[in-house]
Design an enzyme around this catalytic site. Sequence first.
Site, PDB file in Angstrom:
ATOM      1  N   ARG A 230     -37.675 -11.989  59.050  1.00  0.00           N
ATOM      2  CA  ARG A 230     -37.897 -13.288  59.680  1.00  0.00           C
ATOM      3  C   ARG A 230     -39.399 -13.482  59.869  1.00  0.00           C
ATOM      4  NH1 ARG A 230     -33.684 -14.455  58.138  1.00  0.00           N
ATOM      5  NH2 ARG A 230     -31.844 -15.230  59.235  1.00  0.00           N
ATOM      6  N   ASP A 254     -41.288 -13.262  52.099  1.00  0.00           N
ATOM      7  CA  ASP A 254     -40.185 -14.149  51.728  1.00  0.00           C
ATOM      8  C   ASP A 254     -39.888 -15.113  52.870  1.00  0.00           C
ATOM      9  OD1 ASP A 254     -38.039 -14.965  49.927  1.00  0.00           O
ATOM     10  OD2 ASP A 254     -36.672 -14.095  51.410  1.00  0.00           O
ATOM     11  N   GLU A 259     -41.760 -21.692  58.658  1.00  0.00           N
ATOM     12  CA  GLU A 259     -41.159 -22.068  57.378  1.00  0.00           C
ATOM     13  C   GLU A 259     -40.208 -23.256  57.452  1.00  0.00           C
ATOM     14  OE1 GLU A 259     -39.004 -18.356  56.501  1.00  0.00           O
ATOM     15  OE2 GLU A 259     -37.144 -19.493  56.651  1.00  0.00           O
ATOM     16  N   HIS A 291     -37.927 -17.873  51.078  1.00  0.00           N
ATOM     17  CA  HIS A 291     -36.693 -17.376  51.717  1.00  0.00           C
ATOM     18  C   HIS A 291     -35.553 -17.324  50.696  1.00  0.00           C
ATOM     19  CE1 HIS A 291     -34.844 -16.927  55.952  1.00  0.00           C
ATOM     20  NE2 HIS A 291     -34.091 -16.269  55.074  1.00  0.00           N
TER      21      HIS A 291
END
Length: 343
Positions: A230, A254, A259, A291
Amino acid sequence: MKIAFFDSKPYDRPSFEKYSTQSGVALKFLEAKLNEDTVDLARGCDGVCVFVNDTVNAAVIDRLEELGISLIALRCAGFNNVDVRHAFGKVHVLRVPAYSPYAVAEHTMALLLTSIRRIHKAYIRTRDFNFSLSGFTGFDLYGKTVGVIGTGRIGRVFMDICRGFGMNVLAYDKYPADDPAIHYVGMDELLEQSDVISLHCPLTEETYHMMDSTAFDKCKKGVVLLNTSRGALVDAEALLSSIKSRKVGAACLDVYEEESDVFFEDNSGHIMEDDVLARLISMPNVIVTSHQAFLTEEALANIAETTIRNIVTFEKEGTCDNELCYRCGRIEDCRNQRPQKCF
Ligand code: NAI
């Protein structure tokens, strides 16, 4: 059951349509993310199905309750975007605890290899018939030390992959597993000893910004940071400073702490407002994926199957193994202590 499916994307639909049709659950696909402005789109439904960047705060939960909606079915494992405490007694929260730890762990290794062997740069160079090797010197993973923070489902698969590369694997977990094969050390020792650090713990109040400037200061010079967990585990501004000071040698992300406004959408025609993200992406030693670590065919099928089964089980039996409840302290252990539904 009629379920409002927020933040739907074309890749979600085939698997969800397959399993919902088989089990008689009607899905209302909505492109909007769930938040205070969009929650009324769920009017007339029995439940909502949400993903990682939907906002399920107190105001949204209260409105869902007013609309007579009793179910929030998360189609993901992490639930940091849900105010689980506020939901207690109002709306039941179900999740998909595991769908493919391999998808996330393999993506993590893909990012690491891409970064340290400069594959992302080589791909662009050879497409332009530039076959120079300048600047592409990498390093062997064999014999290097990787520190894995969070030794749950994904962390353990990632540790196995790293062992396959001949790496020395150190681990830190607040709740260590009873597994003699895992070499647990304290957080400081992990930071000091690791050439590569990979984050696989959930985002909680405790883990928020666990990689901040103090943590980066303790790291080896040139450490490679991997975050497929996260975004807010990492203080992005501190990461940027540590990259500028050459303390961090590379970062593979990622996930990113801000985000939700950017990821999963095509922003190529827009001015990027987030200066920290723009600066990180401009760095030659930073790789950002949006993600997508979960995004394999196997994972999508498992997510859809478990989400629909959760909904059907909850409707039929009034309880579900995958319900989240904060009341027992450790949310995920709730069902071990009280087999009935949470309220
Ligand atoms: P898991 O629940 O199996 O493992 C999490 C581990 O973190 C547990 O061993 C737990 O004891 C540990 N932990 C909890 N608090 C900690 C702390 N304060 N410090 C250190 N360790 C702590 O979860 P799983 O399935 O391995 O997933 C890990 C994370 O990966 C999820 O929380 C989620 O945020 C992220 N994820 C990311 C995806 C992506 O597409 N990028 C997809 C799926 C999950």
